[in-house]
Write an enzyme that holds these catalytic residues in place. Structure first.
Site, PDB file in Angstrom:
ATOM      1  N   ASP A  94      52.073  61.936  64.599  1.00 19.37           N
ATOM      2  CA  ASP A  94      52.776  63.055  63.833  1.00 19.37           C
ATOM      3  C   ASP A  94      52.305  63.296  62.279  1.00 19.37           C
ATOM      4  O   ASP A  94      52.240  62.151  61.680  1.00 19.37           O
ATOM      5  CB  ASP A  94      54.473  62.668  63.839  1.00 19.37           C
ATOM      6  CG  ASP A  94      55.252  63.694  63.218  1.00 19.37           C
ATOM      7  OD1 ASP A  94      55.763  64.409  63.826  1.00 19.37           O
ATOM      8  OD2 ASP A  94      55.363  63.511  61.930  1.00 19.37           O
ATOM      9  N   TYR A  99      52.132  67.148  54.245  1.00 21.29           N
ATOM     10  CA  TYR A  99      51.677  65.615  54.018  1.00 21.29           C
ATOM     11  C   TYR A  99      50.366  65.618  53.260  1.00 21.29           C
ATOM     12  O   TYR A  99      50.365  64.434  52.691  1.00 21.29           O
ATOM     13  CB  TYR A  99      51.862  64.853  55.448  1.00 21.29           C
ATOM     14  CG  TYR A  99      53.040  64.858  56.187  1.00 21.29           C
ATOM     15  CD1 TYR A  99      54.196  65.149  55.402  1.00 21.29           C
ATOM     16  CD2 TYR A  99      52.882  64.275  57.451  1.00 21.29           C
ATOM     17  CE1 TYR A  99      55.484  65.273  56.198  1.00 21.29           C
ATOM     18  CE2 TYR A  99      54.427  64.268  57.973  1.00 21.29           C
ATOM     19  CZ  TYR A  99      55.475  64.628  57.594  1.00 21.29           C
ATOM     20  OH  TYR A  99      56.478  64.695  58.317  1.00 21.29           O
ATOM     21  N   LYS A 124      53.175  70.363  61.707  1.00 20.32           N
ATOM     22  CA  LYS A 124      54.136  71.093  61.310  1.00 20.32           C
ATOM     23  C   LYS A 124      53.768  72.271  60.345  1.00 20.32           C
ATOM     24  O   LYS A 124      53.039  71.965  59.395  1.00 20.32           O
ATOM     25  CB  LYS A 124      55.278  70.352  60.380  1.00 20.32           C
ATOM     26  CG  LYS A 124      55.814  69.144  61.427  1.00 20.32           C
ATOM     27  CD  LYS A 124      56.768  68.275  60.871  1.00 20.32           C
ATOM     28  CE  LYS A 124      56.946  66.864  61.377  1.00 20.32           C
ATOM     29  NZ  LYS A 124      55.687  66.014  60.942  1.00 20.32           N
ATOM     30  N   HIS A 157      58.576  73.519  60.047  1.00 17.39           N
ATOM     31  CA  HIS A 157      58.994  72.267  59.393  1.00 17.39           C
ATOM     32  C   HIS A 157      60.396  72.251  58.553  1.00 17.39           C
ATOM     33  O   HIS A 157      61.049  71.363  58.696  1.00 17.39           O
ATOM     34  CB  HIS A 157      57.945  71.979  58.140  1.00 17.39           C
ATOM     35  CG  HIS A 157      58.031  70.455  57.792  1.00 17.39           C
ATOM     36  ND1 HIS A 157      56.750  69.816  57.143  1.00 17.39           N
ATOM     37  CD2 HIS A 157      58.800  69.517  57.792  1.00 17.39           C
ATOM     38  CE1 HIS A 157      57.055  68.599  56.978  1.00 17.39           C
ATOM     39  NE2 HIS A 157      58.451  68.347  57.058  1.00 17.39           N
TER      40      HIS A 157
END
Length: 318
Positions: A94, A99, A124, A157
């Site tokens: 994931d 990120y 996402k 997200h």
């Protein structure tokens, strides 16, 4: 998972009982592997990597019940952690645009040597890319960074911006075979109901904050009603509120010769919830897989239920 930088990960090793064994190769399902059914789909207990069972999503796609999260990991640490996670037996990975580590995750996947078809990769769509055209561009950027031809799961997200346009773009990418399944993250029941009012393709997953201190029981029930699977980010609450030293979890862990982390993950599994723990430490990466050789008794499940504070441990994400 949220976009704030995580605090230093609490060292769980000092809470580990000396009798615990960290051997992913010895995992088995047996009588302990079958959680309760989540909604109407069947939990597949066939032999997966490291003994991890799959859940059958509402579109028929199979997804591992336990995966490896990468929030807070970056650069070479992320790349090596992903490689080690795959080597240990994880197949669900994931990540997310926000990120900032999709390229590192992609390198880790490539270096693992595991065939692409054996992996289940999730990313996402971030708020900045919300909207029909921008969502498609954001998706292509994610594919490029991951060095992949398709994603197994792609999520919105956060329910911000032009969600309707984003979902339409994702539906088209899904129909074109560029994404095997589409879903959402951090949607509450009201926001979910709004999406369902116009969605042509039902989301398969809602990835939300879920752990012993914030069990999201109402969301859990609503998702079951819609046959949308629940996935937990921060299944350990990142150690907030002292989860790794919680007295109830510690006593239960001693009973099974397990760690509080393993008990936490087993609790998610027995509820039928997919969990994606993260660690950059190899011992913890392996430890988190070792949850399929025991089963929490009903009394222990109820004891953990009593820990629910019904309150987020990540107010900065609310």
């Amino acid at each position: 998972m949220n976009s704030e930088k995580p605090k230093n990960e609490i060292n769980r090793r000092k809470f580990l009982q000396h009798t615990v064994k960290f051997a992913a190769a010895g995992m088995y399902l047996g009588a302990f592997g079958m959680p309760e059914l989540f909604a109407n789909e069947i939990i597949n207990t066939g032999k997966g990597a490291a003994g991890i069972p799959d859940v059958k999503l509402n579109n028929g796609v199979k997804m591992p019940m336990l995966g490896f999260g990468t929030y807070g990991l970056s650069g070479e640490v992320c790349q090596q952690s992903v490689k080690e996670a795959i080597s240990a037996g994880y197949r669900l990975l994931d990540t997310a645009k926000v990120y900032g580590n999709e390229e590192a995750v992609g390198r880790g996947i490539k270096e693992s040597g595991i065939p692409r078809k054996e992996l289940f990769v999730t990313s996402k769509l971030w708020v900045d890319d919300a909207g029909y055209e921008t969502a498609k561009k954001g998706f292509e950027e994610t594919l490029r960074k991951l060095q992949l031809d398709y994603l197994d799961l792609y999520l919105i997200h956060r329910p911000r911006g032009d969600v309707k346009g984003s979902w339409k773009a994702m539906e088209e990418l899904y129909q074109a075979g560029k994404i095997k399944a589409i879903g959402i993250s951090n949607f509450d029941p009201v926001q979910l109901a709004d999406l369902l009012s116009y969605a042509k393709v039902k989301p398969v997953i809602n990835q939300i904050e879920t752990h012993a201190y914030f069990q999201q029981n109402n969301d859990f029930k609503v998702l079951k009603q819609h046959n949308i699977h629940m996935e937990a980010w921060a299944p350990f609450a990142e150690g907030r509120n002292g989860l790794f030293t919680d007295e109830v979890l510690t006593q239960i862990a001693k009973k099974y010769n397990k760690t509080t982390a393993q008990v936490s993950l087993r609790w998610h599994f027995q509820r039928g919830i997919v969990a994606i723990p993260r660690s950059s430490q190899k011992a913890h990466i392996v430890e988190n897989l070792d949850i399929f050789d025991f089963k929490l008794a009903d009394a222990d499940m109820k004891a953990i239920e009593q820990l629910d504070l019904n309150k987020t441990q990540f107010p900065e994400w609310s």
